[in-house]
Design a protein around this motif. Sequence first.
Motif, PDB file in Angstrom:
ATOM      1  N   SER A 194      49.763  60.369  -2.563  1.00  0.00           N
ATOM      2  CA  SER A 194      49.397  59.909  -1.225  1.00  0.00           C
ATOM      3  C   SER A 194      48.803  58.510  -1.275  1.00  0.00           C
ATOM      4  O   SER A 194      49.003  57.705  -0.361  1.00  0.00           O
ATOM      5  CB  SER A 194      48.391  60.875  -0.581  1.00  0.00           C
ATOM      6  N   LEU A 195      48.080  58.191  -2.365  1.00  0.00           N
ATOM      7  CA  LEU A 195      47.494  56.858  -2.482  1.00  0.00           C
ATOM      8  C   LEU A 195      48.566  55.802  -2.614  1.00  0.00           C
ATOM      9  O   LEU A 195      48.420  54.680  -2.124  1.00  0.00           O
ATOM     10  CB  LEU A 195      46.564  56.794  -3.705  1.00  0.00           C
ATOM     11  N   ASN A 196      49.657  56.106  -3.256  1.00  0.00           N
ATOM     12  CA  ASN A 196      50.709  55.135  -3.483  1.00  0.00           C
ATOM     13  C   ASN A 196      51.505  54.828  -2.223  1.00  0.00           C
ATOM     14  O   ASN A 196      52.349  53.933  -2.234  1.00  0.00           O
ATOM     15  CB  ASN A 196      51.647  55.628  -4.587  1.00  0.00           C
ATOM     16  N   LEU A 197      51.248  55.559  -1.156  1.00  0.00           N
ATOM     17  CA  LEU A 197      51.926  55.280   0.100  1.00  0.00           C
ATOM     18  C   LEU A 197      51.399  54.004   0.734  1.00  0.00           C
ATOM     19  O   LEU A 197      52.022  53.416   1.604  1.00  0.00           O
ATOM     20  CB  LEU A 197      51.740  56.457   1.075  1.00  0.00           C
ATOM     21  N   SER A 198      50.220  53.570   0.280  1.00  0.00           N
ATOM     22  CA  SER A 198      49.627  52.353   0.815  1.00  0.00           C
ATOM     23  C   SER A 198      49.278  51.413  -0.319  1.00  0.00           C
ATOM     24  O   SER A 198      48.754  51.832  -1.334  1.00  0.00           O
ATOM     25  CB  SER A 198      48.356  52.689   1.613  1.00  0.00           C
ATOM     26  N   ALA A 199      49.599  50.146  -0.160  1.00  0.00           N
ATOM     27  CA  ALA A 199      49.305  49.155  -1.202  1.00  0.00           C
ATOM     28  C   ALA A 199      47.911  48.575  -1.040  1.00  0.00           C
ATOM     29  O   ALA A 199      47.473  47.790  -1.866  1.00  0.00           O
ATOM     30  CB  ALA A 199      50.342  48.043  -1.160  1.00  0.00           C
ATOM     31  N   GLN A 200      47.221  48.962   0.012  1.00  0.00           N
ATOM     32  CA  GLN A 200      45.905  48.399   0.274  1.00  0.00           C
ATOM     33  C   GLN A 200      44.873  49.017  -0.654  1.00  0.00           C
ATOM     34  O   GLN A 200      44.882  50.216  -0.906  1.00  0.00           O
ATOM     35  CB  GLN A 200      45.505  48.645   1.724  1.00  0.00           C
ATOM     36  N   GLY A 201      43.994  48.178  -1.175  1.00  0.00           N
ATOM     37  CA  GLY A 201      42.955  48.651  -2.081  1.00  0.00           C
ATOM     38  C   GLY A 201      41.713  49.096  -1.348  1.00  0.00           C
ATOM     39  O   GLY A 201      41.510  48.803  -0.167  1.00  0.00           O
ATOM     40  N   ASN A 202      40.874  49.818  -2.057  1.00  0.00           N
ATOM     41  CA  ASN A 202      39.601  50.290  -1.525  1.00  0.00           C
ATOM     42  C   ASN A 202      38.503  49.951  -2.520  1.00  0.00           C
ATOM     43  O   ASN A 202      38.657  50.186  -3.722  1.00  0.00           O
ATOM     44  CB  ASN A 202      39.625  51.805  -1.308  1.00  0.00           C
ATOM     45  N   ARG A 203      37.406  49.404  -2.024  1.00  0.00           N
ATOM     46  CA  ARG A 203      36.255  49.103  -2.873  1.00  0.00           C
ATOM     47  C   ARG A 203      35.113  50.067  -2.556  1.00  0.00           C
ATOM     48  O   ARG A 203      34.718  50.225  -1.397  1.00  0.00           O
ATOM     49  CB  ARG A 203      35.785  47.669  -2.671  1.00  0.00           C
ATOM     50  N   PHE A 204      34.606  50.700  -3.601  1.00  0.00           N
ATOM     51  CA  PHE A 204      33.449  51.583  -3.479  1.00  0.00           C
ATOM     52  C   PHE A 204      32.296  50.963  -4.263  1.00  0.00           C
ATOM     53  O   PHE A 204      32.438  50.619  -5.441  1.00  0.00           O
ATOM     54  CB  PHE A 204      33.791  52.979  -3.986  1.00  0.00           C
ATOM     55  N   ILE A 205      31.176  50.825  -3.589  1.00  0.00           N
ATOM     56  CA  ILE A 205      30.021  50.129  -4.150  1.00  0.00           C
ATOM     57  C   ILE A 205      28.946  51.151  -4.516  1.00  0.00           C
ATOM     58  O   ILE A 205      28.495  51.929  -3.665  1.00  0.00           O
ATOM     59  CB  ILE A 205      29.460  49.113  -3.135  1.00  0.00           C
ATOM     60  N   TYR A 206      28.571  51.155  -5.778  1.00  0.00           N
ATOM     61  CA  TYR A 206      27.559  52.073  -6.285  1.00  0.00           C
ATOM     62  C   TYR A 206      26.288  51.319  -6.668  1.00  0.00           C
ATOM     63  O   TYR A 206      26.349  50.168  -7.106  1.00  0.00           O
ATOM     64  CB  TYR A 206      28.051  52.799  -7.542  1.00  0.00           C
ATOM     65  N   GLU A 207      25.160  51.996  -6.501  1.00  0.00           N
ATOM     66  CA  GLU A 207      23.912  51.527  -7.095  1.00  0.00           C
ATOM     67  C   GLU A 207      23.773  52.221  -8.447  1.00  0.00           C
ATOM     68  O   GLU A 207      23.832  53.452  -8.521  1.00  0.00           O
ATOM     69  CB  GLU A 207      22.711  51.863  -6.221  1.00  0.00           C
ATOM     70  N   TYR A 208      23.635  51.438  -9.482  1.00  0.00           N
ATOM     71  CA  TYR A 208      23.532  51.976 -10.837  1.00  0.00           C
ATOM     72  C   TYR A 208      22.118  51.778 -11.352  1.00  0.00           C
ATOM     73  O   TYR A 208      21.606  50.662 -11.393  1.00  0.00           O
ATOM     74  CB  TYR A 208      24.529  51.273 -11.753  1.00  0.00           C
ATOM     75  N   GLN A 209      21.458  52.882 -11.723  1.00  0.00           N
ATOM     76  CA  GLN A 209      20.139  52.829 -12.333  1.00  0.00           C
ATOM     77  C   GLN A 209      20.259  53.267 -13.784  1.00  0.00           C
ATOM     78  O   GLN A 209      20.885  54.282 -14.075  1.00  0.00           O
ATOM     79  CB  GLN A 209      19.166  53.759 -11.613  1.00  0.00           C
ATOM     80  N   SER A 210      19.673  52.504 -14.686  1.00  0.00           N
ATOM     81  CA  SER A 210      19.756  52.867 -16.097  1.00  0.00           C
ATOM     82  C   SER A 210      18.483  52.469 -16.826  1.00  0.00           C
ATOM     83  O   SER A 210      17.820  51.487 -16.465  1.00  0.00           O
ATOM     84  CB  SER A 210      20.958  52.188 -16.758  1.00  0.00           C
ATOM     85  N   ARG A 211      18.172  53.235 -17.831  1.00  0.00           N
ATOM     86  CA  ARG A 211      17.037  52.939 -18.709  1.00  0.00           C
ATOM     87  C   ARG A 211      17.596  52.672 -20.098  1.00  0.00           C
ATOM     88  O   ARG A 211      17.956  53.589 -20.823  1.00  0.00           O
ATOM     89  CB  ARG A 211      16.029  54.098 -18.734  1.00  0.00           C
ATOM     90  N   ARG A 212      17.703  51.407 -20.479  1.00  0.00           N
ATOM     91  CA  ARG A 212      18.333  51.039 -21.742  1.00  0.00           C
ATOM     92  C   ARG A 212      17.423  51.257 -22.953  1.00  0.00           C
ATOM     93  O   ARG A 212      17.906  51.400 -24.062  1.00  0.00           O
ATOM     94  CB  ARG A 212      18.777  49.579 -21.689  1.00  0.00           C
ATOM     95  N   ASP A 213      16.109  51.242 -22.738  1.00  0.00           N
ATOM     96  CA  ASP A 213      15.157  51.454 -23.826  1.00  0.00           C
ATOM     97  C   ASP A 213      14.449  52.776 -23.588  1.00  0.00           C
ATOM     98  O   ASP A 213      13.633  52.904 -22.684  1.00  0.00           O
ATOM     99  CB  ASP A 213      14.147  50.306 -23.877  1.00  0.00           C
ATOM    100  N   SER A 214      14.770  53.780 -24.393  1.00  0.00           N
ATOM    101  CA  SER A 214      14.216  55.115 -24.195  1.00  0.00           C
ATOM    102  C   SER A 214      12.723  55.186 -24.489  1.00  0.00           C
ATOM    103  O   SER A 214      12.063  56.147 -24.100  1.00  0.00           O
ATOM    104  CB  SER A 214      14.958  56.125 -25.081  1.00  0.00           C
ATOM    105  N   THR A 215      12.175  54.180 -25.163  1.00  0.00           N
ATOM    106  CA  THR A 215      10.750  54.195 -25.528  1.00  0.00           C
ATOM    107  C   THR A 215       9.880  53.584 -24.443  1.00  0.00           C
ATOM    108  O   THR A 215       8.661  53.628 -24.545  1.00  0.00           O
ATOM    109  CB  THR A 215      10.526  53.429 -26.844  1.00  0.00           C
ATOM    110  N   ARG A 216      10.493  53.012 -23.419  1.00  0.00           N
ATOM    111  CA  ARG A 216       9.722  52.348 -22.364  1.00  0.00           C
ATOM    112  C   ARG A 216      10.040  52.963 -21.010  1.00  0.00           C
ATOM    113  O   ARG A 216      11.192  52.988 -20.576  1.00  0.00           O
ATOM    114  CB  ARG A 216      10.039  50.850 -22.328  1.00  0.00           C
ATOM    115  N   THR A 217       9.009  53.429 -20.337  1.00  0.00           N
ATOM    116  CA  THR A 217       9.202  54.024 -19.010  1.00  0.00           C
ATOM    117  C   THR A 217       9.435  52.954 -17.948  1.00  0.00           C
ATOM    118  O   THR A 217       9.905  53.249 -16.851  1.00  0.00           O
ATOM    119  CB  THR A 217       7.975  54.861 -18.611  1.00  0.00           C
ATOM    120  N   ASP A 218       9.110  51.690 -18.266  1.00  0.00           N
ATOM    121  CA  ASP A 218       9.267  50.605 -17.290  1.00  0.00           C
ATOM    122  C   ASP A 218      10.573  49.848 -17.486  1.00  0.00           C
ATOM    123  O   ASP A 218      10.739  48.753 -16.934  1.00  0.00           O
ATOM    124  CB  ASP A 218       8.083  49.640 -17.377  1.00  0.00           C
TER     125      ASP A 218
END
Length: 297
Positions: free
Chosen positions: A14-38
């Motif tokens: 069904s998606l291939n019936l249309s050539a138009q793209g869709n953008r979905f915007i997410y907020e990404y939260q990550s903690r790269r240093d497991s030793t720091r809560t901040d």
Amino acid sequence: MKHISSLILILLVSLNLSAQGNRFIYEYQSRRDSTRTDSLKKEFVNLDIFPDRSYFYGQAKFESDSADNVSLAKQRNATPGNYTIKSTIQDWNIEYIVEKSYPDFKMKWFTQIEQTDLNVEGKQEFKWNILSETAKIENYSCQKATTEFGGRNWEAWFSKDLPFPDGPYKFHGLPGLIVKLEDHTKSHQFLLKGSKKLKDKDESWDLILALKKDAENETKSVKVTPDQYKKLYLSYKNDPAKDVKQKLSNPNTKMEISFGDGRVINENAEIIKYYEGMLSEKYKNNNNQLELNLYKK
């Protein structure tokens, strides 16, 4: 399982019936240093879905790469072998792009380890456990699913109101777009915050690929497997500035690094010392990556 696969196939058709793209915007939260809560960091990321593929990337990196590649192309044309870069390495967490092809969901993970551009190719299968639990998230009717991936347990909430069997990062394979995704330690979370229909004038990652080709005269990336990526990462962790040392060993190469506070360093010894200190600290603190299995022995 067969029912889910059939439903996904129907959605893709069904998606291939249309050539138009869709953008979905997410907020990404990550903690790269497991030793720091901040060390929790937030940024916005895009998932651009087209009939035959999708691109997942960080908005900050997209904007930076657009500007940097235009600048590098001009500098290399004017003064080959001499160029200036700005140090913005800590501005974001998403420093890569994930391209998924439809309908087979083969992946190209365009990433970088210091000065080496990599194309990590493969196909990631997800074994989803779809549960009966439902909830309203960001005004979407969602259903819960769980899976294991990258050394973590994940909880996903997908919506059949959004008929895309895709999601942030490498995740895919549910009968609806993933609206919320979180690992069991709550170190990494994606939450859908908005969407739009893409028009011809809207810029996607295709622009970056074109700019990169113009800047370097060709798109340079080394094709590797996930195992090769892991081996390479660990080698750079032991000597993070080796690419800079090699580049500066060429007497025809001049490098200058400018900082936001007006400082400039252009002596080779200073540049190497800066990279060794900065990158060693980066590797030390970056200990809680999304895919834990890729970064540990």
